[in-house]
Design a protein around this motif. Sequence first.
Motif, PDB file in Angstrom:
ATOM      1  N   ILE A  26     -42.962  21.939  -8.611  1.00  0.00           N
ATOM      2  CA  ILE A  26     -43.179  22.990  -9.365  1.00  0.00           C
ATOM      3  C   ILE A  26     -43.595  22.670 -10.607  1.00  0.00           C
ATOM      4  CG2 ILE A  26     -42.066  25.276 -10.593  1.00  0.00           C
ATOM      5  CD1 ILE A  26     -40.390  25.451  -7.921  1.00  0.00           C
ATOM      6  N   GLN A  27     -43.000  21.778 -11.395  1.00  0.00           N
ATOM      7  CA  GLN A  27     -43.042  21.556 -12.697  1.00  0.00           C
ATOM      8  C   GLN A  27     -44.766  20.737 -12.876  1.00  0.00           C
ATOM      9  OE1 GLN A  27     -40.842  18.199 -14.198  1.00  0.00           O
ATOM     10  NE2 GLN A  27     -41.678  18.481 -16.507  1.00  0.00           N
ATOM     11  N   ASN A  28     -45.056  20.443 -11.801  1.00  0.00           N
ATOM     12  CA  ASN A  28     -46.701  19.662 -11.920  1.00  0.00           C
ATOM     13  C   ASN A  28     -47.614  20.665 -11.696  1.00  0.00           C
ATOM     14  OD1 ASN A  28     -45.726  16.894 -12.072  1.00  0.00           O
ATOM     15  ND2 ASN A  28     -45.766  16.701  -9.784  1.00  0.00           N
ATOM     16  N   ILE A  29     -47.347  21.875 -11.328  1.00  0.00           N
ATOM     17  CA  ILE A  29     -48.408  22.980 -11.090  1.00  0.00           C
ATOM     18  C   ILE A  29     -48.144  23.830 -12.191  1.00  0.00           C
ATOM     19  CG2 ILE A  29     -48.748  25.085 -10.011  1.00  0.00           C
ATOM     20  CD1 ILE A  29     -47.825  23.729  -7.230  1.00  0.00           C
ATOM     21  N   GLY A  30     -46.989  24.310 -12.552  1.00  0.00           N
ATOM     22  CA  GLY A  30     -46.842  25.099 -13.582  1.00  0.00           C
ATOM     23  C   GLY A  30     -47.116  24.651 -15.147  1.00  0.00           C
ATOM     24  N   ARG A  31     -46.635  23.442 -15.450  1.00  0.00           N
ATOM     25  CA  ARG A  31     -46.672  22.790 -16.576  1.00  0.00           C
ATOM     26  C   ARG A  31     -46.000  23.500 -17.749  1.00  0.00           C
ATOM     27  NH1 ARG A  31     -50.521  20.736 -13.342  1.00  0.00           N
ATOM     28  NH2 ARG A  31     -51.701  18.916 -13.651  1.00  0.00           N
ATOM     29  N   SER A  32     -45.226  24.013 -17.610  1.00  0.00           N
ATOM     30  CA  SER A  32     -44.441  24.773 -18.561  1.00  0.00           C
ATOM     31  C   SER A  32     -43.272  25.089 -18.400  1.00  0.00           C
ATOM     32  CB  SER A  32     -45.393  25.802 -19.504  1.00  0.00           C
ATOM     33  OG  SER A  32     -45.156  27.159 -18.342  1.00  0.00           O
ATOM     34  N   SER A  34     -41.615  27.992 -19.283  1.00  0.00           N
ATOM     35  CA  SER A  34     -41.658  29.250 -19.001  1.00  0.00           C
ATOM     36  C   SER A  34     -42.131  29.756 -17.650  1.00  0.00           C
ATOM     37  CB  SER A  34     -42.409  30.278 -20.100  1.00  0.00           C
ATOM     38  OG  SER A  34     -43.713  29.652 -20.026  1.00  0.00           O
ATOM     39  N   SER A  35     -43.000  28.907 -17.035  1.00  0.00           N
ATOM     40  CA  SER A  35     -43.497  29.043 -15.574  1.00  0.00           C
ATOM     41  C   SER A  35     -42.305  28.496 -14.633  1.00  0.00           C
ATOM     42  CB  SER A  35     -44.872  28.474 -15.167  1.00  0.00           C
ATOM     43  OG  SER A  35     -44.791  27.158 -15.490  1.00  0.00           O
ATOM     44  N   PHE A  36     -41.826  27.586 -15.080  1.00  0.00           N
ATOM     45  CA  PHE A  36     -40.579  27.212 -14.137  1.00  0.00           C
ATOM     46  C   PHE A  36     -39.597  28.101 -14.367  1.00  0.00           C
ATOM     47  CE2 PHE A  36     -36.717  24.729 -13.928  1.00  0.00           C
ATOM     48  CZ  PHE A  36     -36.656  24.235 -12.736  1.00  0.00           C
ATOM     49  N   GLY A  37     -38.956  28.594 -15.403  1.00  0.00           N
ATOM     50  CA  GLY A  37     -37.876  29.698 -15.479  1.00  0.00           C
ATOM     51  C   GLY A  37     -38.156  30.645 -14.782  1.00  0.00           C
ATOM     52  N   PHE A  38     -39.404  31.186 -15.029  1.00  0.00           N
ATOM     53  CA  PHE A  38     -39.744  32.537 -14.157  1.00  0.00           C
ATOM     54  C   PHE A  38     -39.766  32.310 -12.563  1.00  0.00           C
ATOM     55  CE2 PHE A  38     -43.054  35.511 -12.483  1.00  0.00           C
ATOM     56  CZ  PHE A  38     -42.274  36.602 -13.045  1.00  0.00           C
ATOM     57  N   ALA A  39     -40.368  30.920 -12.185  1.00  0.00           N
ATOM     58  CA  ALA A  39     -39.977  30.818 -10.690  1.00  0.00           C
ATOM     59  C   ALA A  39     -38.806  30.677 -10.324  1.00  0.00           C
ATOM     60  CB  ALA A  39     -40.951  29.555 -10.369  1.00  0.00           C
ATOM     61  N   TYR A  40     -37.918  29.937 -11.038  1.00  0.00           N
ATOM     62  CA  TYR A  40     -36.428  29.879 -10.430  1.00  0.00           C
ATOM     63  C   TYR A  40     -35.941  31.256 -10.607  1.00  0.00           C
ATOM     64  CZ  TYR A  40     -32.238  27.745  -9.443  1.00  0.00           C
ATOM     65  OH  TYR A  40     -31.222  27.422  -8.587  1.00  0.00           O
ATOM     66  N   GLY A  41     -36.121  32.153 -11.739  1.00  0.00           N
ATOM     67  CA  GLY A  41     -35.629  33.519 -11.809  1.00  0.00           C
ATOM     68  C   GLY A  41     -35.956  34.265 -10.606  1.00  0.00           C
ATOM     69  N   LEU A  42     -37.154  34.049 -10.267  1.00  0.00           N
ATOM     70  CA  LEU A  42     -37.501  34.976  -9.081  1.00  0.00           C
ATOM     71  C   LEU A  42     -37.083  34.654  -7.693  1.00  0.00           C
ATOM     72  CD1 LEU A  42     -41.588  34.890  -9.168  1.00  0.00           C
ATOM     73  CD2 LEU A  42     -40.058  37.072  -9.511  1.00  0.00           C
ATOM     74  N   VAL A  95     -40.005  33.649  -3.981  1.00  0.00           N
ATOM     75  CA  VAL A  95     -39.324  35.088  -3.496  1.00  0.00           C
ATOM     76  C   VAL A  95     -39.138  35.115  -2.088  1.00  0.00           C
ATOM     77  CG1 VAL A  95     -40.075  37.492  -3.015  1.00  0.00           C
ATOM     78  CG2 VAL A  95     -40.888  36.723  -5.166  1.00  0.00           C
ATOM     79  N   VAL A  96     -39.967  34.129  -1.175  1.00  0.00           N
ATOM     80  CA  VAL A  96     -39.451  33.948   0.197  1.00  0.00           C
ATOM     81  C   VAL A  96     -38.455  32.990   0.252  1.00  0.00           C
ATOM     82  CG1 VAL A  96     -40.409  33.223   2.412  1.00  0.00           C
ATOM     83  CG2 VAL A  96     -42.049  34.621   0.884  1.00  0.00           C
ATOM     84  N   LEU A  97     -38.366  32.136  -0.349  1.00  0.00           N
ATOM     85  CA  LEU A  97     -37.052  31.187  -0.398  1.00  0.00           C
ATOM     86  C   LEU A  97     -35.805  31.855  -0.892  1.00  0.00           C
ATOM     87  CD1 LEU A  97     -38.564  27.744  -1.624  1.00  0.00           C
ATOM     88  CD2 LEU A  97     -38.022  28.381   0.610  1.00  0.00           C
ATOM     89  N   GLY A  98     -36.004  32.809  -1.953  1.00  0.00           N
ATOM     90  CA  GLY A  98     -34.947  33.337  -2.339  1.00  0.00           C
ATOM     91  C   GLY A  98     -34.267  34.340  -1.031  1.00  0.00           C
ATOM     92  N   ILE A  99     -35.169  34.912  -0.686  1.00  0.00           N
ATOM     93  CA  ILE A  99     -34.759  35.877   0.753  1.00  0.00           C
ATOM     94  C   ILE A  99     -34.038  34.957   1.811  1.00  0.00           C
ATOM     95  CG2 ILE A  99     -35.402  37.406   2.642  1.00  0.00           C
ATOM     96  CD1 ILE A  99     -37.682  38.495   0.356  1.00  0.00           C
ATOM     97  N   LEU A 100     -34.978  34.056   2.061  1.00  0.00           N
ATOM     98  CA  LEU A 100     -34.398  32.931   3.197  1.00  0.00           C
ATOM     99  C   LEU A 100     -33.015  32.493   2.764  1.00  0.00           C
ATOM    100  CD1 LEU A 100     -37.662  31.427   4.300  1.00  0.00           C
ATOM    101  CD2 LEU A 100     -36.077  32.832   5.738  1.00  0.00           C
TER     102      LEU A 100
END
Length: 191
Positions: A26-32, A34-42, A95-100
């Motif tokens: 995720i860090q390699n794709i988001g590069r910030s 805030s994007s990492f925090g948002f992804a984990y929050g989702l 989101v899918v991983l959270g549901i699973l």
Amino acid sequence: MKWFIFSQSFAMTAASVSFPFYLLFIQNIGRSFSSFGFAYGLFTLSAALSQRLIGDWADRSGGVKLLIFYAAGMSFIFLLIPSVHTIETVYFIQVVLGILGAIQKTSEKLVLSEMPYEGRRGKMIGNYHFWTSLCSSLAVMGTGLLLNYFTLKYIFYGCSIFFLVSGIVLIMINKDFIETRTPGLQKTTST
């Protein structure tokens, strides 16, 4: 119980191995941050929002069937992860991983609570968590060493196979588990 531990050890190993390396992915794709925090929050938000529906679903269909669905879903998602190149796709996968993940949490507890066991239930649950956690910890340490020789995408492919094995074992034990848990259903023996 031993087959359930075997199955869930594969699933927990795959989840544990992938988690630290998925964070790097995720860090390699988001590069910030805030994007990492948002992804984990989702991830956590989708898990929380789906828990009530999953609990109802688990009561109707049974924990083992939902764990099979979890294993199949995780196996499929892990095949897709290496081909993800946009942060928006990462958000969708979170989101899918959270549901699973919510399905796994609820179903595992349901199956453990319904498992026939002679003796102290706390000891049985402690034994279950010991073996699944031991396998996970050894796998994470071993994967760190293997990454010196393989790329990150092979870790996800390997985890996909582990989830698949977990699901196959659950399919094999599902019939016996249903027969022991269904009131009034007796096993018949041919004479």
